[in-house]
Each structure stands twice: as C-alpha cells, then as structure tokens.
Design a protein around this motif. Sequence first.
Motif, PDB file in Angstrom:
ATOM      1  N   LYS A 164       0.830  -1.210   0.000  1.00 51.72           N
ATOM      2  CA  LYS A 164       0.000   0.000   0.000  1.00 51.72           C
ATOM      3  C   LYS A 164       0.864   1.260   0.000  1.00 51.72           C
ATOM      4  CE  LYS A 164      -4.173  -1.514   2.395  1.00 51.72           C
ATOM      5  NZ  LYS A 164      -4.980  -1.256   3.596  1.00 51.72           N
TER       6      LYS A 164
ATOM      7  N   THR B 288      -8.973  -2.523   2.583  1.00 53.25           N
ATOM      8  CA  THR B 288      -9.186  -1.111   2.890  1.00 53.25           C
ATOM      9  C   THR B 288      -8.281  -0.196   2.073  1.00 53.25           C
ATOM     10  OG1 THR B 288      -7.490  -0.715   4.594  1.00 53.25           O
ATOM     11  CG2 THR B 288      -9.476  -1.902   5.275  1.00 53.25           C
ATOM     12  N   ALA B 289      -8.645   1.069   2.064  1.00 50.79           N
ATOM     13  CA  ALA B 289      -7.806   2.121   1.467  1.00 50.79           C
ATOM     14  C   ALA B 289      -7.073   2.879   2.569  1.00 50.79           C
ATOM     15  CB  ALA B 289      -8.666   3.075   0.649  1.00 50.79           C
TER      16      ALA B 289
ATOM     17  N   GLN C 244      -5.941   1.470  -1.957  1.00 51.90           N
ATOM     18  CA  GLN C 244      -6.850   0.325  -2.035  1.00 51.90           C
ATOM     19  C   GLN C 244      -6.339  -0.706  -3.048  1.00 51.90           C
ATOM     20  OE1 GLN C 244     -10.238  -0.208  -0.510  1.00 51.90           O
ATOM     21  NE2 GLN C 244      -9.460  -2.201  -1.142  1.00 51.90           N
TER      22      GLN C 244
ATOM     23  N   GLY D 264     -12.717  -0.528   6.156  1.00 52.99           N
ATOM     24  CA  GLY D 264     -12.539   0.443   5.086  1.00 52.99           C
ATOM     25  C   GLY D 264     -13.734   1.362   4.884  1.00 52.99           C
TER      26      GLY D 264
END
Length: 357
Positions: free
Chosen positions: A106, A129-130, A149, A235
């Motif tokens: 990420k 999730t982001a 994400q 998220g």
Amino acid sequence: MAHFHPIFEANSPAVRVRFGPGVREDIESEIDRLGCSRALVLSTPPQAESAMEMAAKLNGKAAGVYTRAAMHTPVDVTADAVAHAQEVSADCLVSLGGGSTTGLGKAIAYQTDLPQIVIPTTYAGSEATAILGQTRDGVKTTLTDPKVQPEVILYDADLVATLPVAMTVTSALNAMAHAAEALYAVNRNPLSTMLAIEGLSAFKRALPAVLANPQDREARGETLYGAWLCGTVLGQVGMALHHKLCHTLGGSFDLPHAETHAIVLPHAIAYNAAAARDELQPICDLFGGREPGASLHAFGQSVDAPIALRDLGLQEADLEKAADLAVAKSYPNPRPIEREAIRALLQAAWAGEPPKP
C-alpha cells in the motif's frame, strides 16, 4: 434487531475478490487482467522463500522480489522499496503475506500508483481497505487514499492452513477488532453493521474449529471470509479508542500488531460499553454474557489468546507515556476520552486483569 438508519452514506470501492483453495496459482491471469507484465513480489524476510517460489511461477512476469517488509510499515523501508520498484520497472505489485507485507504494498502504491494484487497469509483484513498506517520516528500515523486500495485480493485457504495456532488466534482477534468498533462507529450505516456482525459470526463459528483441526480447509476458508468482512467494514467506517490505543502501543513501543489488538480489544470495548450499550449488544448475543468486553475476554480465553501487555515486553513505566499519547489528540469515540480512565484501562491490560466495565 433492525439495522436501518434514516440517514446514512455508504461507499463500496471496486475490488476484485476471489476465494478458493489453490486460487494463488492463478496470479498470472490476474496480472494479465490488470494489463501488466512486470510484477514486483513483496514479502517479509521469513516468507522470502515463498515469495521467490511465487515469482518463479509467473512465467517471466516477475520483475523482481523485495523481502524487507516490516511491522508497522517504517517509512525508510518504504523508501527503499519504492526505489527498488522503479529500478526494476515494476508495473504492478504482488503482496504475499500478512499486514506487514500488505502495508508495504500500500505504501509503495501510495507513492507510485502501481496496482496491487494481495494474497493474505493471515487474517489482518487490511487488504480490504484504502487505509495505510506508517511509522516515522516511533510515531504511527494513518491516512486514507483511493491509491492505497488494492485492486485484487486472492483468499487461499491452503495458504493459512500452516499458520501457527497462536498466530491464527491473534490475527483473528485483530480482524474482529475492526468489526467490534464498527458497531459504534460515528459514521456506521446498515451495511457496515451487517458486515461487522457477519464477520464476528464467521470467526465465532470457525476459529474454534481451526484450533481443533488447523488443517480444516473449510474452517480456514471461513476465517478468511471473516477477515474479508471485518476488513471491508474497516474500510467503510472510522475506528475509535481501540485502534488509537493499538497504534500508540505499536508505533511508540514497537509491540507486535496482532497480539496487541488481541489483548486490548476486550478492555477498549468494556470502556465504551455503557455509552454504546445497544450498538454493542450483538457481541453479547453472539458470544454470551451481559457485558460485551467480558464476552470478548471470555472468548479470547477459550481460544488461548494472550491477555497481558507485559508479556509482549511493555514496561509498566511506559504506561504513563502511553496514556499521554492516547489522549494527545481528540477523535470520535462513544465515551469521552478521560486520561485517568485510559491509564486504568492500560494498567489492567498490562497486568492481564479482566476488563473493567
């Protein structure tokens, strides 16, 4: 129990998710689907051999392997990984591992916008999730950005079949913490509440079965299902006291992520119980008892979860600093954040005492 709210917002990012034993063997087709051809495979040092094996199976579509992913995503490791990704001209990332490897992927994507394929080997749930948590100079901070994400998640029950039982338990409770706090999130919605309850239900059913037979593929698959649900809800809504405490303890005192979540969860839920009685009732309905914190504590004991922060190496003298850090900035929480009450919570969690309502 009705979950309807008269006014709410819900956001669901476009993520391709696949479940199934052996699905990791189809990574090459996912790289093709993304329109890519030079994947950088990421892992932690202990999973380097698995990462090398995976890269070797990509029929020339592996640009390289980077195996320095570390707990809490240190920014210096990210900087080195970004430089490596650029050096090998990577056009996508394949993250094989738990929260540490997912976090590195990420962090690279945040800086480069490279698409990500995540293959979880734990139940962290962060792949859904982001949200990105990073550590700089002993302080962990989080951000949310669409670039963070992952585009593809492959949940392969065979990959978690060999996850040690102790790590299985702490990783599962880490995921369950997302769902527990989602129940009282200030921006919760009917969908997030249903996801949270189903995620907790999946772990309540499957985790004891995994402990009874770690090779039970169906139970392992259901725990991955629980991780996906709990990660998805993470998220969608904001977290509160529990996650603040765990980020403080992990980032500032270098405590292991999943174990810290497992220990703190019952105490944080007990702290908020009186202010969110109705919202936390599903925990009592699922796990029994009248107090949600005590219910989660009893479930943790039934699966031999760790119970004391002192067993993770935290010194009692560190509790004053931890309490100060936890109240330094305001954040939404059902109950007001009171410094002395937080200090008492940390003391109980440090000593391994039952949570106080």
